[in-house]
Design a protein around this motif. Structure first.
Motif, mmCIF file in Angstrom:
data_model
loop_
_atom_site.group_PDB
_atom_site.id
_atom_site.type_symbol
_atom_site.label_atom_id
_atom_site.label_comp_id
_atom_site.label_asym_id
_atom_site.label_seq_id
_atom_site.Cartn_x
_atom_site.Cartn_y
_atom_site.Cartn_z
ATOM 1 N N ILE A 1 -1.293 0.458 -8.960
ATOM 2 C CA ILE A 1 -2.689 0.114 -9.234
ATOM 3 C C ILE A 1 -3.561 0.833 -8.210
ATOM 4 C CG2 ILE A 1 -4.391 -1.741 -9.316
ATOM 5 C CD1 ILE A 1 -2.245 -3.586 -10.313
ATOM 6 N N PRO A 2 -4.503 1.661 -8.659
ATOM 7 C CA PRO A 2 -5.359 2.393 -7.723
ATOM 8 C C PRO A 2 -6.344 1.474 -7.009
ATOM 9 C CG PRO A 2 -6.046 2.796 -9.982
ATOM 10 C CD PRO A 2 -4.773 2.019 -10.062
ATOM 11 N N GLN A 3 -6.816 1.934 -5.874
ATOM 12 C CA GLN A 3 -7.734 1.165 -5.040
ATOM 13 C C GLN A 3 -8.943 0.670 -5.819
ATOM 14 O OE1 GLN A 3 -7.786 0.203 -1.702
ATOM 15 N NE2 GLN A 3 -9.777 -0.765 -2.129
ATOM 16 N N LYS B 1 0.840 -1.196 0.000
ATOM 17 C CA LYS B 1 0.000 0.000 0.000
ATOM 18 C C LYS B 1 0.876 1.247 0.000
ATOM 19 C CE LYS B 1 -4.478 1.303 0.716
ATOM 20 N NZ LYS B 1 -4.452 2.706 0.331
ATOM 21 N N HIS B 2 0.543 2.162 -0.913
ATOM 22 C CA HIS B 2 1.279 3.417 -1.002
ATOM 23 C C HIS B 2 0.275 4.526 -1.293
ATOM 24 C CE1 HIS B 2 4.074 6.505 -2.593
ATOM 25 N NE2 HIS B 2 4.950 5.935 -1.767
ATOM 26 N N GLY B 3 -0.136 5.243 -0.236
ATOM 27 C CA GLY B 3 -1.196 6.226 -0.394
ATOM 28 C C GLY B 3 -2.500 5.538 -0.747
#
Length: 389
Positions: free
Chosen positions: A224-226, A151-153
Motif C-alpha cells: 500500500i503506497p504512502q 515500511k518498505h521504501g
C-alpha cells in the motif's frame, strides 16, 4: 431537549416511510436475496430507486450529493429505512458503508474522497472495514491487533488475516487496520482487486441482510503506497472511535425500524386472530406482550434520540452510545422475540418477514461490541467518576 420535529423532517420521514412501503418491501421475497445478503444486481436496482426518490445516502454531506442529515434527522430517517430488511441497502445506509462514509468524510484527503468516497456516496461501489481477526488477534479487544504493516521504501507491506468482514465479497475498496512496528495502529485504504488480497471464504451466518455477507480475508505481502494511508500513521485507534460511536447509534436506528415492523405485524395478527372465543389481543398474556413491546420500542427510541442530540451538540457521546447500544440491542431483541411468540407458528416460518428479522436481529447484540463489553466499559467509567467526586 426539544422532541418536536421540524416540518421539513416530518415531510422527509413520511416520504421515506411511503418509499419503503411502496417501493422496497415488495422486493423482500425477491430470489436475489441470498443467504449472504441481497446480491449486487438487486442492490443496484434498489439504489436506483432510492436515487430517483431523492433519498440516496442521506447522511452524506450535500457537497457529495447527500442530504447532510444531522444525527437527530438520521435517527428519524434510518428508523423508517429499517422498517424493511432491504431499506438500509436501498438508501445506502447499511453497515459497514454508512460508518465508512462518515469516517472518510472526516479523515480522508481530497484525492481519497474523489477516488473512493464520491462513487460510494453515489451508490456505485461498496466498501468493507477490516479490523476483526481470528484468535489470538483483535476482536472485542482491539489492542490484540495482529495484522502487521511494515515500511518498505515508500510503501507499507501488510500481512495478516481478518474475519467477520461484512461486505468483503464484492467490495471495491477496504479500510484495513494494521499494527505498526512501534505497536501503534494505522488505517490503510486499498482497492480490493490488488495482488495480495485473498477472499478465503464467506462465512455462513444467521443474518442475511448485508450485501456480500461476512468474509474471511488474508493479506499476503499487500503493498500500500504512502498516499493511501487514511489519516496519520499511528492514529488508527483514534480514528476507530470517530467511526464507532456514531456507527453504534446508526445500528440502533436501523434495528429499531426492524423491531417496529415485527411488532406491527404481531399486533395486526393478534387483533384479528380468534382463539377461545375472542381475539388474541384480548387475552391478557398476549396483551401484556404487546404493551411490553411498546415500552421497549419507546425506551430504545428515547436512548437513540438523546445520544443523537448530544452528538449534534458536539459532545463525544462515547458513554451514551455504549449505553444506547446495550439498551437498544436488548430491547429490540425482546420485541422481536415477543412478536414471534404472538404469531405462533407463523412466527417461525416465512409466512411473515418476522422470522427473517428474528434471525438477523440476534447478531445485533454482538456487532459493534457485545453487550458485556459495553457494560464493562460503562462500569469502569462509573467507578472513575465516583473517585473524582
Amino acid at each position: 431537549m426539544d422532541f418536536s420535529l421540524s416540518p421539513e423532517l416530518v415531510e422527509l420521514r413520511e416520504r421515506t416511510r411511503s418509499f419503503i412501503a411502496d417501493e422496497i418491501i415488495p422486493f423482500e421475497r425477491d430470489p436475489r436475496v441470498t443467504s449472504h445478503g441481497p446480491n449486487e444486481d438487486l442492490r443496484r436496482e434498489l439504489v436506483s430507486l432510492a436515487k430517483k426518490a431523492g433519498l440516496l445516502t442521506p447522511h452524506a454531506s450535500k457537497e457529495l450529493g447527500g442530504l447532510g442529515l444531522n444525527h437527530i434527522a438520521k435517527a428519524v430517517v434510518f428508523e423508517e429505512a429499517g422498517y424493511s430488511t432491504l431499506g438500509p441497502t436501498a438508501l445506502n445506509i447499511h453497515a459497514p458503508d454508512e460508518g465508512n462514509i462518515h469516517l472518510m468524510e472526516e479523515v480522508a484527503t481530497p484525492a481519497q474522497k474523489e477516488r473512493w468516497l464520491r462513487p460510494q456516496v453515489e451508490g456505485q461501489i461498496r466498501s468493507c472495514f477490516a479490523m476483526t481477526e481470528p484468535s489470538p488477534g483483535a476482536g472485542s479487544d482491539p489492542s490484540m491487533l495482529s495484522t502487521t504493516a511494515v515500511k518498505h521504501g515508500s510503501d507499507y507491506v501488510l500481512n495478516g488475516t481478518k474475519w467477520f468482514i461484512t461486505g468483503a465479497d464484492g467490495a471495491s475498496y477496504a479500510i484495513i487496520m494494521a499494527r505498526m512496528e512501534d505497536g501503534s495502529a494505522t488505517m490503510f485504504l486499498t482497492d480490493m482487486d490488488k495482488p495480495g488480497i485473498h477472499l478465503e471464504r464467506n462465512m455462513d451466518a444467521m443474518d442475511a441482510c448485508f450485501t456480500g455477507g461476512h468474509g474471511v480475508l488474508r493479506f499476503e505481502n499487500l503493498r500500500i503506497p504512502q498516499e493511501d494511508v487514511l489519516g496519520e500513521i499511528g492514529k488508527g485507534f483514534r480514528y476507530a472511535q470517530i467511526r464507532l460511536a456514531p456507527a453504534r447509534l446508526t445500528h440502533c436506528m436501523r434495528w429499531l425500524g426492524q423491531a417496529r415492523r415485527a411488532h406491527d405485524i404481531a399486533l395486526a395478527y393478534a387483533a384479528q386472530r380468534q382463539a377461545f372465543g375472542k381475539p388474541l389481543a384480548e387475552h391478557e398474556g398476549v396483551g401484556f406482550m404487546l404493551a411490553d413491546n411498546d415500552m421497549d420500542l419507546q425506551t430504545a427510541r428515547l436512548h437513540i434520540w438523546h445520544t443523537a442530540w448530544l452528538l449534534d451538540r458536539g459532545e463525544k457521546g462515547n458513554y451514551e452510545s455504549s449505553r444506547a447500544k446495550v439498551v437498544c440491542s436488548e430491547a429490540s431483541w425482546r420485541v422481536v422475540d415477543r412478536a414471534v411468540q404472538v404469531l405462533g407458528g407463523q412466527g417461525v416460518t416465512t409466512e411473515t418477514i418476522v422470522m427473517r428479522i428474528f434471525m438477523d436481529m440476534r447478531a445485533f447484540r454482538i456487532y459493534d461490541g457485545p453487550s458485556e463489553v459495553h457494560r464493562w466499559s460503562m462500569a469502569r467509567k462509573l467507578v472513575e467518576q465516583s473517585h473524582r467526586k
